[in-house]
Design a protein around this motif. Structure first.
Motif, PDB file in Angstrom:
ATOM      1  N   ARG A   7       0.827  -1.228   0.000  1.00  0.00           N
ATOM      2  CA  ARG A   7       0.000   0.000   0.000  1.00  0.00           C
ATOM      3  C   ARG A   7       0.854   1.268   0.000  1.00  0.00           C
ATOM      4  O   ARG A   7       0.735   2.114   0.900  1.00  0.00           O
ATOM      5  CB  ARG A   7      -0.964  -0.042   1.175  1.00  0.00           C
ATOM      6  CG  ARG A   7      -1.888  -1.244   1.103  1.00  0.00           C
ATOM      7  CD  ARG A   7      -2.716  -1.432   2.336  1.00  0.00           C
ATOM      8  NE  ARG A   7      -3.737  -0.413   2.475  1.00  0.00           N
ATOM      9  CZ  ARG A   7      -4.708  -0.463   3.375  1.00  0.00           C
ATOM     10  NH1 ARG A   7      -4.792  -1.505   4.195  1.00  0.00           N
ATOM     11  NH2 ARG A   7      -5.607   0.495   3.463  1.00  0.00           N
ATOM     12  N   PHE A  25       0.550   3.657  -1.974  1.00  0.00           N
ATOM     13  CA  PHE A  25      -0.357   4.792  -2.194  1.00  0.00           C
ATOM     14  C   PHE A  25      -0.833   5.349  -0.847  1.00  0.00           C
ATOM     15  O   PHE A  25      -0.839   6.566  -0.623  1.00  0.00           O
ATOM     16  CB  PHE A  25      -1.551   4.332  -3.046  1.00  0.00           C
ATOM     17  CG  PHE A  25      -2.701   5.292  -3.030  1.00  0.00           C
ATOM     18  CD1 PHE A  25      -2.624   6.493  -3.710  1.00  0.00           C
ATOM     19  CD2 PHE A  25      -3.859   5.007  -2.319  1.00  0.00           C
ATOM     20  CE1 PHE A  25      -3.682   7.397  -3.677  1.00  0.00           C
ATOM     21  CE2 PHE A  25      -4.914   5.890  -2.283  1.00  0.00           C
ATOM     22  CZ  PHE A  25      -4.821   7.090  -2.970  1.00  0.00           C
ATOM     23  N   CYS A  26      -1.231   4.434   0.061  1.00  0.00           N
ATOM     24  CA  CYS A  26      -1.709   4.879   1.379  1.00  0.00           C
ATOM     25  C   CYS A  26      -0.585   5.551   2.173  1.00  0.00           C
ATOM     26  O   CYS A  26      -0.841   6.443   2.988  1.00  0.00           O
ATOM     27  CB  CYS A  26      -2.225   3.693   2.192  1.00  0.00           C
ATOM     28  SG  CYS A  26      -3.701   2.932   1.512  1.00  0.00           S
ATOM     29  N   CYS A  56      -2.255   9.357  -0.868  1.00  0.00           N
ATOM     30  CA  CYS A  56      -3.663   9.655  -0.597  1.00  0.00           C
ATOM     31  C   CYS A  56      -3.751  10.858   0.358  1.00  0.00           C
ATOM     32  O   CYS A  56      -3.199  10.820   1.464  1.00  0.00           O
ATOM     33  CB  CYS A  56      -4.320   8.439   0.050  1.00  0.00           C
ATOM     34  SG  CYS A  56      -6.019   8.752   0.529  1.00  0.00           S
ATOM     35  N   ARG A 115      -4.820   7.020  12.126  1.00  0.00           N
ATOM     36  CA  ARG A 115      -5.593   6.829  10.899  1.00  0.00           C
ATOM     37  C   ARG A 115      -6.969   6.174  11.136  1.00  0.00           C
ATOM     38  O   ARG A 115      -7.265   5.103  10.583  1.00  0.00           O
ATOM     39  CB  ARG A 115      -4.822   5.956   9.921  1.00  0.00           C
ATOM     40  CG  ARG A 115      -3.580   6.612   9.351  1.00  0.00           C
ATOM     41  CD  ARG A 115      -3.149   5.813   8.142  1.00  0.00           C
ATOM     42  NE  ARG A 115      -1.896   6.295   7.595  1.00  0.00           N
ATOM     43  CZ  ARG A 115      -1.688   6.434   6.286  1.00  0.00           C
ATOM     44  NH1 ARG A 115      -2.622   6.114   5.428  1.00  0.00           N
ATOM     45  NH2 ARG A 115      -0.536   6.857   5.838  1.00  0.00           N
ATOM     46  N   CYS A 127      -8.889   5.602   7.761  1.00  0.00           N
ATOM     47  CA  CYS A 127      -8.285   4.544   6.938  1.00  0.00           C
ATOM     48  C   CYS A 127      -8.640   3.161   7.495  1.00  0.00           C
ATOM     49  O   CYS A 127      -8.980   2.250   6.752  1.00  0.00           O
ATOM     50  CB  CYS A 127      -6.771   4.657   6.943  1.00  0.00           C
ATOM     51  SG  CYS A 127      -6.147   6.125   6.160  1.00  0.00           S
ATOM     52  N   CYS A 156     -12.563   3.558   5.464  1.00  0.00           N
ATOM     53  CA  CYS A 156     -12.247   3.717   4.038  1.00  0.00           C
ATOM     54  C   CYS A 156     -12.650   2.506   3.185  1.00  0.00           C
ATOM     55  O   CYS A 156     -12.112   1.403   3.340  1.00  0.00           O
ATOM     56  CB  CYS A 156     -10.763   3.978   3.845  1.00  0.00           C
ATOM     57  SG  CYS A 156     -10.363   4.152   2.089  1.00  0.00           S
TER      58      CYS A 156
END
Ligand code: SF4
Ligand code: SF4
Length: 419
Positions: A137, A139-140, A144, A225, A228, A232
């Motif tokens: 992940r 991207f996370c 993001c 988070r 998340c 999410c």
């Protein structure tokens, strides 16, 4: 020093948002009567140049952060890329378009062939999944903007009990199912409507959502988070894809000395402990449990499918056409025209045929009926698989990143004595 930088960004994020809300330059006009200004969720039309620029910046940021995580293993670089993403994709581009919301564009396009999905939405949806498939992940970790705003303020994270993580971890699946249902029926994009941080980025919108965002940010200081981990819907897809990622960030590369330093460094409880030899023995009991859950799961799917389908009318009520048709049916024919609700007046003046509206509304309600069976079945399946997953035993003799839950933030790496 690290905390000072974080506190600085926390104050910056909150002040940018609140000052703008307080200082509305053009206050909303006051209308007489009960009229309320509708809140629009559609962002401004952007010139094509910006779309291409967004795609280029997005892919470049995703590539750089992936390289930084996998090759350089640098927490500092991940932090600064998060700051950049927050400023660019969050505050500058107003949190739109974002991969989390793009899953609704994809769902809508799959069920409505007449809907032209923007190329940006397709790329924003697919690229993070593609990177996750190979590298976890990333991207996370820092692309993001929703993840970045929470990551930066995780100042005093506490560890959560496993049962809390399992129970609350079911929410994103339900949210994902609802988001797909509402997008597939052409009703609404609920992820965008209830995006808790977009109000901070756009400096406008509903005070309720702004309040929810504020609560999540304050919670995020202690529970890292929270959006998340427990809301999410896109994270559900990333979590599943990341489990099979080939080159996921690793901590000690098989040389773990079980010092537990990485475990205390991870604010997301995303490190799996060694299992110990004891648990290796009792395999027969586990097989029995697996068989029981294997039998229970289809029953769960049917029961939850049936239960959710009982509420298809309530779920469909969110659809504007369904509501309008219901209002039209119940309206008193002799009522004074001046006292009719605005939406009915607008419908009547449009010259549309009411029977067509009824037909369309009935078809939408039927789609909700089918969709709510599928949604319920999906929830039952997730419950069943979660129970079964608790019984699956995988022997571990070292501390390992949990590929599904790990956000590849690289916090644990500097703590590991094995370099
Ligand atoms: S879990 Fe969702 S909100 Fe969090 S960083 Fe990943 S995609 Fe963004
Ligand atoms: S890289 Fe993964 S396991 Fe390590 S601290 Fe970050 S989230 Fe936790």
């Amino acid at each position: 020093m690290k905390h000072k930088i974080k506190y600085f960004f926390l104050i910056l994020v909150l002040s940018v948002s609140t000052f703008d809300i307080i200082a509305q330059r053009f206050p909303a006009p006051e209308f007489e009567g009960d009229y309320k200004i509708p809140q629009t969720q559609i962002s401004k039309v952007q010139p094509v140049f910006f779309e291409y620029l967004d795609i280029a910046v997005f892919l470049a940021t995703l590539s750089v952060i992936t390289w930084v995580i996998i090759k350089k293993r640098s927490r500092k670089a991940v932090f600064w890329i998060s700051v950049f993403s927050l400023l660019y994709f969050g505050f500058y581009r107003n949190g739109c378009i974002c991969p989390v919301g793009s899953l609704q564009n994809v769902s809508m396009a799959l069920f409505h062939p007449e809907y032209t999905i923007p190329v940006t939405a397709i790329i924003f949806f697919i690229a993070p999944l593609g990177f996750t498939l190979f590298f976890g992940r990333t991207f996370c970790a820092g692309v993001c903007p929703l993840g970045a705003i929470q990551d930066i303020i995780a100042l005093r994270p506490v560890s959560l009990k496993p049962w809390i993580r399992y129970v609350f971890g079911l929410i994103p699946f339900i949210y994902l199912g609802l988001a797909v249902l509402y997008a597939a029926t052409g009703t609404d994009f609920i992820i965008c409507r209830y995006d808790p941080f977009v109000e901070f980025f756009r400096h406008s919108g509903s005070s309720l959502i702004f309040g929810i965002g504020g609560i999540l940010l304050v919670t995020g200081i202690f529970v890292a988070r929270p959006y998340c981990r427990f809301f999410c819907p896109y994270g559900v897809l990333l979590n599943l894809v990341s489990r099979v990622s080939r080159r996921h960030l690793s901590i000690a590369n098989g040389k773990c000395v079980n010092c537990r330093l990485c475990e205390s460094a991870c604010p997301f409880d995303a490190i799996d402990k060694p299992t110990g030899l004891e648990s290796k023995k009792d395999n027969r009991g586990l097989v029995k449990k697996m068989m029981i859950y294997g039998l229970i799961t289809p029953v769960l799917i049917l029961v939850t499918g049936w239960s959710v389908s009982r509420f298809h009318g309530e779920l469909a009520h969110v659809n504007f056409k369904v509501r309008l048709a219901e209002e039209m049916m119940t309206i008193d024919k002799n009522i004074n025209n001046a006292t009719l609700p605005d939406e009915i007046k607008a419908f009547q003046s449009s010259g549309s045929v009411v029977e067509n509206l009824y037909r369309e509304a009935a078809s939408i309600v039927y789609r909700f009926y089918v969709g709510s069976w599928i949604l319920g079945g999906f929830i039952g399946l997730v419950f069943g698989l979660t129970l079964a997953r608790l019984t699956i035993f995988r022997y571990r003799d070292e501390y390992l990143t949990n590929k599904g839950n790990c956000y590849s933030c690289v916090r644990c790496v500097p703590y590991c004595p094995i370099k």
